[in-house]
Enzyme design. Structure first.
Site, PDB file in Angstrom:
ATOM      1  N   ASP A  30       0.829  -1.201   0.000  1.00  0.00           N
ATOM      2  CA  ASP A  30       0.000   0.000   0.000  1.00  0.00           C
ATOM      3  C   ASP A  30       0.872   1.263   0.000  1.00  0.00           C
ATOM      4  O   ASP A  30       1.906   1.319   0.670  1.00  0.00           O
ATOM      5  CB  ASP A  30      -0.900  -0.030   1.244  1.00  0.00           C
ATOM      6  N   GLU A  51       1.650  -0.616  -4.895  1.00  0.00           N
ATOM      7  CA  GLU A  51       0.533   0.238  -5.298  1.00  0.00           C
ATOM      8  C   GLU A  51       1.110   1.537  -5.831  1.00  0.00           C
ATOM      9  O   GLU A  51       1.394   2.471  -5.091  1.00  0.00           O
ATOM     10  CB  GLU A  51      -0.411   0.556  -4.127  1.00  0.00           C
ATOM     11  N   ASP A 110     -10.361   1.365  -4.580  1.00  0.00           N
ATOM     12  CA  ASP A 110      -9.961   2.777  -4.613  1.00  0.00           C
ATOM     13  C   ASP A 110     -10.570   3.551  -5.771  1.00  0.00           C
ATOM     14  O   ASP A 110     -10.266   4.735  -5.942  1.00  0.00           O
ATOM     15  CB  ASP A 110      -8.432   2.881  -4.720  1.00  0.00           C
TER      16      ASP A 110
END
Ligand code: CA
Length: 614
Positions: free
Chosen positions: A356, A385, A454
């Site tokens: 992340d 990410e 997201d």
């Protein structure tokens, strides 16, 4: 010739060892400016004696650098630039090379580290086949430096799960105030009781759809529904289940040939992370003060936490004081996080980590992370990410892949008719630019989503399940491992966060089950033909008269497949789309997804993947 457009650098996507032995040498020129490119390449130490005119009127023996001429192919264009590529296998793993450009205006140029030199003045005396000192250098292909991702990734189709909203397999672990499972919009603070048991119960359905990769957003103890605010990196969130259930899930995945990937949130912790609470309590005296990015004490100069880190004395994810940024350069914190990363690979048998906010963490941390994870399992997959161009993380010593949103964005922009992507030709150009921005092995290993927790969901983004099918079909014919976000198999709707985190329908309708059958067929086709999509050479196809038509031909592995889409409502007649691909009238195609009409035309708002029959 437009010299300002000519570009190469002996690194990254312009020069790399594709398979450990073969260099890919790439060049950019202005679109339509150059009709032919040669590459002169040789070993830096390979010199031969040659008799050449050394001084006017005399002859003398001299040394000449030996090289060979290679042809470069034009592999794509983005409309502004043309992209060229040559392949060369250096016999001694060392390379010097320069490009010779034959421009459409008739001029001929040698391009190397010195820049552009008229070929007529090159080579200088004593060097009959090019100026050694104008060559680019790739000094040595050291095997340990070569980018290498696990081989299994290119053949994987991922299914992403947001555990809180996927399935409630165990009501006994539901968090306080959990709401009944339902359809429709949700809010972030709501809980529905989804858990690991629910995932385990769905594994046969997931495997039956053909998925062989499962990515779960975070499952470790955290106060929120999304769990991106970790309290304890070494404990499964009790509302999701137990360590035994995580082991059971990992084993059950392996039994079904599914790779399990978890989500590591190492950029920041949550507000209840023990070391952060210690800092909040003890201030400067805390032994954990250097685990965070603290500017000075007190942490809250106004005497209270406003929630906005612009008014606080420490750094955070975005501006939320609930997510203090971790100092991943601190040895104590680093040991704690790397131990956790290694533990789930070694002791729980997970096959990968998704990282992340990976781009805001220091590169040195990721180099050590890779060493630890790969020591535990050399075949583990590491995915950062990163939404943007991510070359600095993909040089071989950090990640195997990033979440390659740009492919999905290019498809979305085209289907939405954005001003810069109105036509199929423009989609082809955008995809070519993305291709050229990465080495081929990086693209083959990339993780390709259209949507996720997201983003808005694709059915809502495009306003129809039909265009969602089109988007998925195009994505599945590109290199890299495609990912489907849970619920998309039922054409689940949802806008931006939190609406993209709705509960998975437990009573799918006939239409939803129909979409699931499409998903099964598409995943099956991709699994069967993955080698072609990973390794094949792709050429775009478009029609000037049909801006909504886009396609590409993929050839390799002894077969040819055509991906074609019509964004707009009217059908594209067989003769039209066949012309776009330059097919002979007698060419026969297979239509495994059953999309073409009885007359062979491509109906409006559909996409197909066809195979050219011998
Ligand atoms: Ca539950």
């Amino acid at each position: 010739m437009n010299g300002a457009a000519v570009y190469h650098r002996a690194t990254d996507s312009f020069c790399y060892a594709a398979d450990g032995d073969t260099l890919h040498l790439r060049l950019r020129t202005a679109a339509g400016d150059v009709e032919r490119v040669e590459v002169f390449a040789g070993d830096p130490h390979d010199w031969a004696r040659a008799v050449v005119p050394a001084v006017a009127g005399t002859e003398a023996a001299s040394w000449a650098w030996r090289n060979e001429a290679l042809g470069a192919r034009k592999v794509g264009t983005d409309g502004l630039s043309d992209f060229w590529q040559a392949e060369w296998r250096p016999p001694y793993r060392r390379a010097r090379y320069f490009f010779r450009l034959h421009a459409v205006d008739g001029t001929v140029w040698d391009y190397g580290e010195k820049g552009l030199i008229p070929a007529s003045s090159n080579p200088p005396p004593g060097q009959p086949s090019g100026d050694y000192w104008n060559a680019f250098v790739f000094p040595y292909i050291n095997a340990v430096d070569v980018f290498r991702a696990p081989d299994w990734v290119a053949g994987t189709v991922w299914y992403q799960i947001f555990p809180e909203r996927f399935a409630n397999g165990d009501p006994s672990n539901d968090p306080a105030g959990a709401k009944p499972w339902s359809r429709g919009p949700v809010r972030n603070e709501e809980r529905y009781g989804g858990d690991l048991r629910g995932v385990i119960r769905h594994l046969d359905r997931i495997a039956g759809l053909g998925f062989n990769g499962l990515y779960l957003t975070p499952i470790f103890a955290a106060p929120s529904a999304h769990k991106y605010d970790t309290t304890d990196y070494l404990r499964v969130d009790p509302a999701f289940g137990t360590e035994d259930e995580l082991r059971e899930l990992s084993d059950a995945c392996r039994t079904r040939g599914i790779r399990l990937m978890l989500d590591a949130v190492f950029n920041h912790s949550g507000p209840e992370f023990g070391p952060w609470k210690d800092v909040l309590e003890k201030g400067e005296a805390s032994r954990y003060r250097d685990w965070f990015h603290i500017k000075e004490f007190p942490l809250f100069p106004e005497g209270k936490d406003t929630g906005d880190s612009r008014r606080a004395n420490f750094e955070t994810f975005a501006f939320t004081t609930r997510m203090p940024k971790l100092n991943t350069a601190n040895p104590g914190l680093k040991a704690y996080l790397l131990d956790a990363a290694e533990r789930y690979v070694r002791d729980f048998g997970i096959s990968g980590w998704r990282l992340d906010v990976a781009n805001e963490i220091d590169h040195q941390f990721w180099r050590e992370f890779r060493a630890r994870v790969k020591a535990a399992d050399p075949e583990a997959y590491i995915v950062g990410e990163i939404w943007h161009d991510a070359m600095p993380w993909l040089r071989g010593e950090q990640y195997d892949a990033v979440m390659n949103y740009p492919y999905g964005t290019a498809i979305s922009d085209f289907l939405l008719g954005r001003p810069w992507a109105r036509s199929g030709e423009q989609l082809g150009q955008r995809l070519a630019a993305i291709d050229f921005s990465y080495p081929e092995p990086v693209l083959r290993a990339s993780f390709n989503p259209l949507d996720s927790h997201d983003t808005d969901r694709i059915v809502t983004r495009f306003g129809s399940p039909e265009l969602a099918r089109v988007a998925l079909t195009l994505l599945f014919a590109l290199p890299g491992a495609p990912c489907i976000y849970y619920g998309t198999e039922y054409a689940l709707e949802g806008g931006q966060d939190p609406d993209n985190r709705r509960c998975l329908p437990v009573d799918p309708s006939a239409d939803e089950l129909g979409f699931q059958e499409f998903t099964r067929a598409l995943v099956g086709l991709r699994r069967e033909a993955w080698r072609l999509f990973a390794h094949g050479e792709r050429k775009p196809a478009s029609l000037a008269t049909r801006p909504g038509f886009a396609g590409f031909r993929v050839e390799g592995e002894g077969r040819v497949m055509l991906a074609l889409a019509q964004r707009d409502g009217e059908a594209v007649a067989a003769a039209e789309w066949r012309a776009a691909f330059g097919l002979e009238p007698s060419a026969r195609v297979a239509d495994p997804l059953g999309v073409l009409g009885a007359d062979g035309g491509l109906p409006g708002r559909t996409a197909a993947i066809l195979e050219l029959l011998p």
